[in-house]
Design a protein around this motif. Sequence first.
Motif, PDB file in Angstrom:
ATOM      1  N   GLY A 130      -9.824  16.323   1.742  1.00  0.00           N
ATOM      2  CA  GLY A 130      -9.795  17.239   2.879  1.00  0.00           C
ATOM      3  C   GLY A 130     -11.155  17.376   3.535  1.00  0.00           C
ATOM      4  N   TRP A 131     -12.195  17.507   2.700  1.00  0.00           N
ATOM      5  CA  TRP A 131     -13.570  17.616   3.228  1.00  0.00           C
ATOM      6  C   TRP A 131     -13.981  16.354   3.969  1.00  0.00           C
ATOM      7  CZ3 TRP A 131     -18.110  14.971   1.634  1.00  0.00           C
ATOM      8  CH2 TRP A 131     -19.305  15.459   2.191  1.00  0.00           C
ATOM      9  N   LEU A 132     -13.642  15.184   3.395  1.00  0.00           N
ATOM     10  CA  LEU A 132     -13.975  13.918   4.054  1.00  0.00           C
ATOM     11  C   LEU A 132     -13.213  13.758   5.366  1.00  0.00           C
ATOM     12  CD1 LEU A 132     -14.040  11.504   0.960  1.00  0.00           C
ATOM     13  CD2 LEU A 132     -15.998  12.241   2.341  1.00  0.00           C
ATOM     14  N   CYS A 133     -11.932  14.166   5.358  1.00  0.00           N
ATOM     15  CA  CYS A 133     -11.146  14.083   6.591  1.00  0.00           C
ATOM     16  C   CYS A 133     -11.745  14.966   7.680  1.00  0.00           C
ATOM     17  CB  CYS A 133      -9.694  14.480   6.327  1.00  0.00           C
ATOM     18  SG  CYS A 133      -8.712  13.246   5.437  1.00  0.00           S
ATOM     19  N   ASP A 134     -12.143  16.189   7.312  1.00  0.00           N
ATOM     20  CA  ASP A 134     -12.729  17.106   8.290  1.00  0.00           C
ATOM     21  C   ASP A 134     -14.089  16.621   8.768  1.00  0.00           C
ATOM     22  OD1 ASP A 134     -10.552  18.774   8.159  1.00  0.00           O
ATOM     23  OD2 ASP A 134     -11.458  20.155   6.719  1.00  0.00           O
ATOM     24  N   GLY A 135     -14.876  16.010   7.873  1.00  0.00           N
ATOM     25  CA  GLY A 135     -16.239  15.622   8.220  1.00  0.00           C
ATOM     26  C   GLY A 135     -16.379  14.239   8.817  1.00  0.00           C
ATOM     27  N   PHE A 136     -15.571  13.284   8.332  1.00  0.00           N
ATOM     28  CA  PHE A 136     -15.735  11.890   8.758  1.00  0.00           C
ATOM     29  C   PHE A 136     -14.477  11.292   9.385  1.00  0.00           C
ATOM     30  CE2 PHE A 136     -18.581  12.756   5.207  1.00  0.00           C
ATOM     31  CZ  PHE A 136     -19.811  12.375   5.737  1.00  0.00           C
ATOM     32  N   GLY A 137     -13.408  12.039   9.366  1.00  0.00           N
ATOM     33  CA  GLY A 137     -12.176  11.544   9.952  1.00  0.00           C
ATOM     34  C   GLY A 137     -11.274  10.934   8.893  1.00  0.00           C
ATOM     35  N   PRO A 138      -9.951  11.071   9.060  1.00  0.00           N
ATOM     36  CA  PRO A 138      -9.026  10.546   8.053  1.00  0.00           C
ATOM     37  C   PRO A 138      -9.006   9.031   7.934  1.00  0.00           C
ATOM     38  CG  PRO A 138      -7.846  11.434   9.953  1.00  0.00           C
ATOM     39  CD  PRO A 138      -9.264  11.820  10.120  1.00  0.00           C
ATOM     40  N   ARG A 139      -9.319   8.326   9.011  1.00  0.00           N
ATOM     41  CA  ARG A 139      -9.306   6.859   8.929  1.00  0.00           C
ATOM     42  C   ARG A 139     -10.370   6.348   7.959  1.00  0.00           C
ATOM     43  NH1 ARG A 139      -5.962   4.537  12.433  1.00  0.00           N
ATOM     44  NH2 ARG A 139      -5.401   5.583  14.398  1.00  0.00           N
ATOM     45  N   LEU A 140     -11.598   6.772   8.159  1.00  0.00           N
ATOM     46  CA  LEU A 140     -12.686   6.334   7.292  1.00  0.00           C
ATOM     47  C   LEU A 140     -12.453   6.815   5.860  1.00  0.00           C
ATOM     48  CD1 LEU A 140     -15.407   4.920   6.994  1.00  0.00           C
ATOM     49  CD2 LEU A 140     -16.530   7.071   7.649  1.00  0.00           C
ATOM     50  N   THR A 141     -11.872   7.997   5.716  1.00  0.00           N
ATOM     51  CA  THR A 141     -11.576   8.520   4.384  1.00  0.00           C
ATOM     52  C   THR A 141     -10.632   7.599   3.630  1.00  0.00           C
ATOM     53  OG1 THR A 141     -11.895  10.810   5.122  1.00  0.00           O
ATOM     54  CG2 THR A 141     -10.573  10.467   3.137  1.00  0.00           C
ATOM     55  N   LEU A 142      -9.567   7.145   4.273  1.00  0.00           N
ATOM     56  CA  LEU A 142      -8.621   6.229   3.630  1.00  0.00           C
ATOM     57  C   LEU A 142      -9.280   4.905   3.274  1.00  0.00           C
ATOM     58  CD1 LEU A 142      -5.443   6.892   5.804  1.00  0.00           C
ATOM     59  CD2 LEU A 142      -5.688   7.378   3.371  1.00  0.00           C
ATOM     60  N   GLU A 143     -10.111   4.407   4.151  1.00  0.00           N
ATOM     61  CA  GLU A 143     -10.775   3.119   3.903  1.00  0.00           C
ATOM     62  C   GLU A 143     -11.714   3.203   2.704  1.00  0.00           C
ATOM     63  OE1 GLU A 143     -12.648   2.513   7.646  1.00  0.00           O
ATOM     64  OE2 GLU A 143     -10.730   2.530   8.742  1.00  0.00           O
ATOM     65  N   LEU A 144     -12.519   4.260   2.648  1.00  0.00           N
ATOM     66  CA  LEU A 144     -13.468   4.409   1.548  1.00  0.00           C
ATOM     67  C   LEU A 144     -12.756   4.684   0.221  1.00  0.00           C
ATOM     68  CD1 LEU A 144     -16.274   6.528   3.263  1.00  0.00           C
ATOM     69  CD2 LEU A 144     -16.327   4.090   2.709  1.00  0.00           C
ATOM     70  N   ALA A 145     -11.748   5.551   0.255  1.00  0.00           N
ATOM     71  CA  ALA A 145     -11.024   5.881  -0.966  1.00  0.00           C
ATOM     72  C   ALA A 145     -10.328   4.652  -1.536  1.00  0.00           C
ATOM     73  CB  ALA A 145      -9.996   6.976  -0.685  1.00  0.00           C
ATOM     74  N   GLY A 146      -9.764   3.816  -0.683  1.00  0.00           N
ATOM     75  CA  GLY A 146      -9.138   2.576  -1.147  1.00  0.00           C
ATOM     76  C   GLY A 146     -10.134   1.644  -1.805  1.00  0.00           C
ATOM     77  N   ALA A 147     -11.336   1.551  -1.242  1.00  0.00           N
ATOM     78  CA  ALA A 147     -12.365   0.682  -1.834  1.00  0.00           C
ATOM     79  C   ALA A 147     -12.771   1.179  -3.217  1.00  0.00           C
ATOM     80  CB  ALA A 147     -13.581   0.626  -0.910  1.00  0.00           C
ATOM     81  N   VAL A 148     -12.883   2.498  -3.370  1.00  0.00           N
ATOM     82  CA  VAL A 148     -13.258   3.059  -4.679  1.00  0.00           C
ATOM     83  C   VAL A 148     -12.170   2.787  -5.716  1.00  0.00           C
ATOM     84  CG1 VAL A 148     -13.720   5.194  -5.940  1.00  0.00           C
ATOM     85  CG2 VAL A 148     -14.748   4.822  -3.690  1.00  0.00           C
ATOM     86  N   THR A 149     -10.897   2.932  -5.348  1.00  0.00           N
ATOM     87  CA  THR A 149      -9.826   2.699  -6.315  1.00  0.00           C
ATOM     88  C   THR A 149      -9.685   1.225  -6.671  1.00  0.00           C
ATOM     89  OG1 THR A 149      -8.207   2.705  -4.491  1.00  0.00           O
ATOM     90  CG2 THR A 149      -8.528   4.766  -5.693  1.00  0.00           C
ATOM     91  N   VAL A 150     -10.025   0.330  -5.757  1.00  0.00           N
ATOM     92  CA  VAL A 150     -10.067  -1.100  -6.097  1.00  0.00           C
ATOM     93  C   VAL A 150     -11.103  -1.345  -7.187  1.00  0.00           C
ATOM     94  CG1 VAL A 150     -10.773  -3.375  -5.252  1.00  0.00           C
ATOM     95  CG2 VAL A 150      -9.182  -2.016  -3.915  1.00  0.00           C
ATOM     96  N   ALA A 151     -12.292  -0.783  -6.994  1.00  0.00           N
ATOM     97  CA  ALA A 151     -13.364  -0.966  -7.978  1.00  0.00           C
ATOM     98  C   ALA A 151     -12.975  -0.372  -9.330  1.00  0.00           C
ATOM     99  CB  ALA A 151     -14.653  -0.322  -7.464  1.00  0.00           C
ATOM    100  N   ALA A 152     -12.339   0.778  -9.317  1.00  0.00           N
ATOM    101  CA  ALA A 152     -11.924   1.420 -10.576  1.00  0.00           C
ATOM    102  C   ALA A 152     -10.884   0.573 -11.299  1.00  0.00           C
ATOM    103  CB  ALA A 152     -11.374   2.811 -10.295  1.00  0.00           C
ATOM    104  N   THR A 153      -9.965  -0.014 -10.571  1.00  0.00           N
ATOM    105  CA  THR A 153      -8.928  -0.845 -11.186  1.00  0.00           C
ATOM    106  C   THR A 153      -9.526  -2.088 -11.829  1.00  0.00           C
ATOM    107  OG1 THR A 153      -7.304  -0.075  -9.562  1.00  0.00           O
ATOM    108  CG2 THR A 153      -6.786  -2.097 -10.759  1.00  0.00           C
ATOM    109  N   LEU A 154     -10.440  -2.736 -11.136  1.00  0.00           N
ATOM    110  CA  LEU A 154     -11.077  -3.930 -11.693  1.00  0.00           C
ATOM    111  C   LEU A 154     -11.895  -3.590 -12.940  1.00  0.00           C
ATOM    112  CD1 LEU A 154     -12.231  -5.679  -8.377  1.00  0.00           C
ATOM    113  CD2 LEU A 154     -10.280  -6.286  -9.832  1.00  0.00           C
ATOM    114  N   THR A 155     -12.573  -2.451 -12.911  1.00  0.00           N
ATOM    115  CA  THR A 155     -13.346  -2.023 -14.084  1.00  0.00           C
ATOM    116  C   THR A 155     -12.432  -1.753 -15.269  1.00  0.00           C
ATOM    117  OG1 THR A 155     -15.026  -1.031 -12.646  1.00  0.00           O
ATOM    118  CG2 THR A 155     -14.967  -0.312 -14.945  1.00  0.00           C
ATOM    119  N   ALA A 156     -11.330  -1.049 -15.032  1.00  0.00           N
ATOM    120  CA  ALA A 156     -10.384  -0.763 -16.113  1.00  0.00           C
ATOM    121  C   ALA A 156      -9.801  -2.048 -16.687  1.00  0.00           C
ATOM    122  CB  ALA A 156      -9.258   0.136 -15.593  1.00  0.00           C
TER     123      ALA A 156
END
Length: 428
Positions: free
Chosen positions: A366-392
């Motif tokens: 919610g904070w990221l959506c309000d501060g940076f917009g929902p589009r960028l929030t989805l893009e960044l969050a997806g990149a983080v979950t990709v990295a977490a999956t590969l690490t796991a």
Amino acid sequence: MSLSATTLRSLQHHNYRLWAGADLVSVSGTWMQVLGVNWLILSATGSATSVGLSLVLQALPTLLLGLWGGALADRFPTRRVVLATQVAHAFLAVALALVAISGPTSMTPVYGLVLAGGVVSAIGGPALGKFGAEVVPPEDLPNALALGSVVNSAGRILGMSLAGMLLPLTGTGALFLLNAVSFSAVIASVLAMRASEMHRSVCAQADTGGVRTGLAYVLRTPRLLVLLALALVLGGLGRNYQVTMAAMSAGPLDAGAGGYGLLSTVFAVGAVVGGVIAAGRPRLTIGLLLGTALLTSVAQSVSGFMPGVMTFAALILPIAAGAVIIDTTLGARVQLGSPGHMRGRVIAVQGVVSAAAGAIGGPLLGWLCDGFGPRLTLELAGAVTVAATLTAAAVLARLSNLRLTRAVILPAQGLLRRVPAEQVSALR
């Protein structure tokens, strides 16, 4: 056995049929209330962060009390706990309806009732999960969990669709009243079940350590720790679409309440697809979980680039399907891999992780959506979950290699201990 018979095999059990039917009714009511609460708060405050705050208040009690709820589920018959918590949820839904109908000038009463609902869920959630596993034999549990996802998703479709139609006509109060009525289906189904066909787990003794013993079991199981850590990241940044879909609807997509309802329905349809896929598989493997997590994370990141409601919805569907496959696989591995007398506590730990994901991810998104917009929030969050999956995946592969090595070395060492000393010298 045909594919359809394999997919639907849990329905051959009388108690599961009752449970699935009641679940459909109850989940429909729950999601009507979810949409109503989210829209009530968003329309009153105009802030996605405020919606995220409601998720925190719902999740916080599980973080604080969930482990004790698991110990309660292992210590006492789950049937009594389930009945008591369903009645409590119904009363809270009625209270929420009265607040909404009165036209609140402050969101404090709404937040207070959301928090109270979280307390009831924290106490009764592990018992509810454990009781749902007792209506089928252990060999049908993965299938029952997958079909449960289908039922939950169907209930979500029905609930969101009805809420979308009723919201402009009746307001949020009627949605909360219908949810209160829906809990009677669960109560009636539990009372109508055949005791002789239940597959109850052994209750833990009073001196088995309670919460501490459950935590110790989780902490000494590295594979489980990795899976729960991955679930935390995926749940926090990849599951809180209640926040991001609302922000996209009210912001870049300019779709309003109708668009939010449409996206929520599409998400539910995707969840049904994912549940059917999971139910039709003979085994739910870690490889399936990791592969689905990777694909879902990539799709989430790409969804931030979608220009309109329909293109965004086209990616929401596979994302939802992947989320159900991941959650079903994780649930099956956690429950089947745990001793029966400790299952409630392990389910509680999983619930705490899920609650933490909501408590952290909801406000953060919610904070990221309000501060940076929902589009960028989805893009960044997806990149983080990709990295977490590969690490796991890398950590789990290492743990598998260690187990394989021990499986080879330990029997060999035992063989050498049984060989006379002079023969061991000769072997050297």
